[in-house]
Motif scaffolding. Structure first.
Motif, short mmCIF file in Angstrom:
data_model
loop_
_atom_site.label_atom_id
_atom_site.label_comp_id
_atom_site.label_asym_id
_atom_site.label_seq_id
_atom_site.Cartn_x
_atom_site.Cartn_y
_atom_site.Cartn_z
N ILE A 18 0.87 -1.18 0.00
CA ILE A 18 0.00 0.00 0.00
C ILE A 18 0.90 1.22 0.00
O ILE A 18 1.64 1.47 0.96
CB ILE A 18 -0.97 -0.03 1.20
N ASN A 19 0.82 1.98 -1.08
CA ASN A 19 1.76 3.04 -1.40
C ASN A 19 1.22 4.43 -1.06
O ASN A 19 0.04 4.60 -0.79
CB ASN A 19 2.09 2.95 -2.90
N LYS A 20 2.12 5.40 -1.08
CA LYS A 20 1.81 6.83 -0.95
C LYS A 20 1.34 7.21 0.45
O LYS A 20 0.48 8.06 0.61
CB LYS A 20 0.79 7.26 -2.01
N VAL A 45 0.70 -7.87 3.68
CA VAL A 45 0.48 -6.46 3.35
C VAL A 45 1.54 -5.61 4.02
O VAL A 45 1.76 -5.72 5.23
CB VAL A 45 -0.93 -6.00 3.80
N LEU A 46 2.19 -4.76 3.22
CA LEU A 46 3.18 -3.82 3.74
C LEU A 46 2.79 -2.41 3.33
O LEU A 46 2.20 -2.19 2.27
CB LEU A 46 4.58 -4.15 3.21
N PHE A 47 3.12 -1.44 4.16
CA PHE A 47 2.82 -0.03 3.90
C PHE A 47 4.12 0.74 3.70
O PHE A 47 5.15 0.39 4.26
CB PHE A 47 2.07 0.57 5.10
N GLY A 48 4.04 1.80 2.86
CA GLY A 48 5.22 2.62 2.66
C GLY A 48 5.02 3.73 1.67
O GLY A 48 3.89 4.07 1.28
N SER A 49 6.13 4.29 1.21
CA SER A 49 6.13 5.38 0.23
C SER A 49 7.28 5.13 -0.74
O SER A 49 8.44 5.40 -0.43
CB SER A 49 6.31 6.73 0.93
N ALA A 50 6.94 4.60 -1.93
CA ALA A 50 7.98 4.24 -2.89
C ALA A 50 8.79 5.45 -3.33
O ALA A 50 10.01 5.36 -3.48
CB ALA A 50 7.35 3.55 -4.10
N ILE A 51 8.13 6.59 -3.52
CA ILE A 51 8.84 7.78 -4.00
C ILE A 51 9.91 8.21 -3.01
O ILE A 51 10.93 8.79 -3.37
CB ILE A 51 7.84 8.94 -4.28
N ASN A 52 9.70 7.88 -1.72
CA ASN A 52 10.67 8.22 -0.68
C ASN A 52 11.55 7.04 -0.27
O ASN A 52 12.26 7.11 0.73
CB ASN A 52 9.94 8.74 0.56
N ASN A 53 11.47 5.94 -1.03
CA ASN A 53 12.26 4.73 -0.75
C ASN A 53 11.85 4.04 0.54
O ASN A 53 12.56 3.15 1.02
CB ASN A 53 13.77 5.04 -0.65
N LYS A 106 12.91 -1.75 0.79
CA LYS A 106 13.79 -2.84 1.22
C LYS A 106 12.98 -3.99 1.83
O LYS A 106 13.28 -5.17 1.60
CB LYS A 106 14.81 -2.33 2.25
N GLU A 107 11.92 -3.65 2.56
CA GLU A 107 11.09 -4.68 3.18
C GLU A 107 10.39 -5.54 2.13
O GLU A 107 10.20 -6.75 2.32
CB GLU A 107 10.06 -4.04 4.11
N ILE A 108 10.01 -4.93 1.00
CA ILE A 108 9.39 -5.69 -0.07
C ILE A 108 10.38 -6.69 -0.66
O ILE A 108 10.06 -7.87 -0.87
CB ILE A 108 8.87 -4.76 -1.18
#
Length: 533
Positions: free
Chosen positions: A137-139, A249-257, A261-263
């Motif tokens: 889940i991005n952004k 399910v993992l959460f994060g922000s791809a644009i901010n890296n 790494k967890e993915i």
């Protein structure tokens, strides 16, 4: 072959609805692995930096992915084969064929929009093949929907049990980081910080007094939500994940890296190495000593200077060695595979060996077609690579009759690629193009002008539906084709196709000709599509 090399392989696709951040995540996966040093960003027509995985001019101009890309890189001890799929829904057919070549998938969901239409379609494809899926889940650095609602939506709409591995602390401007549920650890988010060495500040668990003091209400809310979900969510079951019944399910922000790494770590830990694949004749185990492979994609003119045509091949068993003799089951012909490459999108590297799960490219001039099986001599035909009945039809005519030969050659190549379906009416007349979405016609027109210097007129056709017709009795099929000659055409595989202006015409024909089968899917060979795992 080396069993250790087989176990190292992870072959996966990144899928999403358009604009969910798929291409950005793909770039950051490459960045974290060290495969590239700077991520290209699509900033508009005047920008000189584009997404690494986007190589067509039209992709660079529009900032969309319309062709699948292949990237191989190492991460730790693993060899990762990443397939970036087209993001636009009009290219779902190409996406489907790419998904037949992978063993797992990363599904990217925009945290603000949740589960969208294209995500549902792609998930259905993955579920039909029981492909294991990791959800990202991005952004989270933007204002997004409540994570509990997103989790519920994934389970309701996608039909899989969502098992959170991480949980966000805040969102948007208040996004503070994620809590790693499995390792009882908090990773703190820093906006704009791009660290590739894993140097992220961590705190020990949600009981950390410093975290509660620093992050206040967001920290306390996360603690409450985690208590709720750990009690309500099922425990992670790897076997259920491998069956496609559970999705981490993992959460994060791809644009901010953040979370990238967890993915990668989750993919290496949980995704399966290459498994057995079905042929018409028998299952093929990846540990078999003899080489087999299947062409799941063909792309012309990746290098305009050389007018090349590359067949993308999934290695299914054995060990590939440069220079080995390979038989094409469709034609029975044998050739020496001397010029074979691995990919980092448009960049290529000549290779001397490859193992099951790897994606290799063989430049050729029409020797290899979509769906072809390559072996060391055995007659096999891998199944499960489908063509879909088009939903939109247009006729095509060349503006300059002197370029008719070039148009014919270009459309032959596009038909071999699966970029668009080309139908030749049996009674002659204008060629008919069939596609799933309108943008496919625009890409074809653009590529004809840019790659072949052919200007064309594309106009709406009178047809609205098509079906591939088959029959166990060849004489009956000939009688049917003769009776409906004005509506019959042959596609790129010379498969007889019935073109209709309305669904009722197909219904009437079915009643009048009960022995004729009207197929919405077909295999590359022209035969009806047989569903596989």
């Amino acid at each position: 072959m080396s069993v250790s090399e087989l176990k190292r392989r992870r072959t996966f696709a990144v899928i999403s609805h358009p604009d969910a951040g798929k291409t950005t995540l793909t770039e950051k996966l490459l960045l974290f692995s060290g495969a590239i040093q700077i991520a290209g960003t699509v900033k508009g027509r005047k920008s000189s930096r584009f997404a690494t995985s986007d190589w067509m001019d039209i992709e660079k101009q529009r900032g969309i992915s319309v062709a699948s890309s292949v990237m191989q890189f190492e991460y730790g001890d693993a060899v990762m084969n990443l397939l970036d799929t087209p993001g636009h829904e009009d290219f779902s057919e190409d996406t489907y064929r790419v998904l037949t070549a992978v063993d797992a998938a990363i599904m990217v969901i925009d945290g603000a929009n949740g589960v969208e239409a294209q995500t549902l379609k792609l998930l259905e494809v993955c579920r039909s093949r029981k492909t294991p899926i990791i959800t990202f889940i991005n952004k989270l650095d933007r204002e997004v929907r409540q994570p509990l609602d997103l989790l519920d939506e994934i389970e309701q709409h996608l039909g899989v049990a969502a098992v959170p591995f991480t949980w966000p602390i805040g969102m948007g401007k208040e996004f503070q980081g994620v809590y790693d549920i499995r390792h009882d650890q908090v990773r703190v988010f820093r906006a704009g910080q791009e660290t590739l060495d894993g140097a992220v500040e961590t705190l020990q668990g949600l009981g950390d007094a410093d975290g509660e003091r620093r992050f206040g209400p967001a920290w306390l809310r996360t603690r409450e939500e985690v208590e709720l979900i750990t009690g309500a969510s099922p425990a992670f079951d790897k076997e259920a994940f491998l069956r496609g019944d559970q999705s981490p399910v993992l959460f994060g922000s791809a644009i901010n890296n953040f979370g990238v790494k967890e993915i990668l770590d989750t993919m290496v830990e949980l995704a399966p190495p290459p498994s057995a694949r079905m042929t018409v004749q028998r299952p093929v185990d990846p540990a078999e000593p003899k080489f087999t492979g299947v062409v799941f994609k063909v792309q012309a003119n990746m290098d305009l200077a050389h007018r090349d045509r590359v067949a993308f091949i999934r290695v299914c068993s054995g060990r590939f060695e440069r220079g080995m003799a390979l038989k094409v089951s469709r034609t029975g012909k044998t050739f020496r595979a001397n010029n074979v490459v691995a990919f980092l999108s448009q960049r290529r590297e000549t290779i001397s060996e490859a193992y099951p799960g790897d994606i290799i490219g063989i430049p050729n001039h029409g020797t290899l077609s979509l769906g072809d099986t390559l072996t060391e001599g055995e007659d096999l035909q891998f199944i499960g690579l489908p063509f879909f009945a088009p939903e939109i039809f247009q006729t095509i005519e060349v503006v300059d009759p002197m370029r008719a030969k070039q148009l014919g050659e270009a459309l032959r190549q596009f038909g071999d690629e699966g970029a668009i379906q080309v139908f030749r009416p049996v009674l002659g007349g204008s060629l008919v193009l069939g596609a799933v979405g309108q943008l496919q016609f625009e890409v074809v027109k653009h590529r004809l002008a840019a790659e072949y210097k052919v200007e064309v007129r594309i106009s709406p056709a009178r047809y609205r539906m098509s079906r591939w017709v088959t029959c166990d009795d060849p004489a009956e099929l000939r009688r049917f084709s003769d009776s409906y000659a004005a509506r019959m055409a042959l596609d790129a595989a010379d498969a007889p196709t019935y073109l209709a202006t309305h669904g009722s015409e197909i219904e009437v024909a079915q009643k009048l000709w009960p022995k004729i089968v009207f197929n919405e899917l077909r295999e590359r060979s022209g035969q009806p599509f047989k569903k596989t795992r």
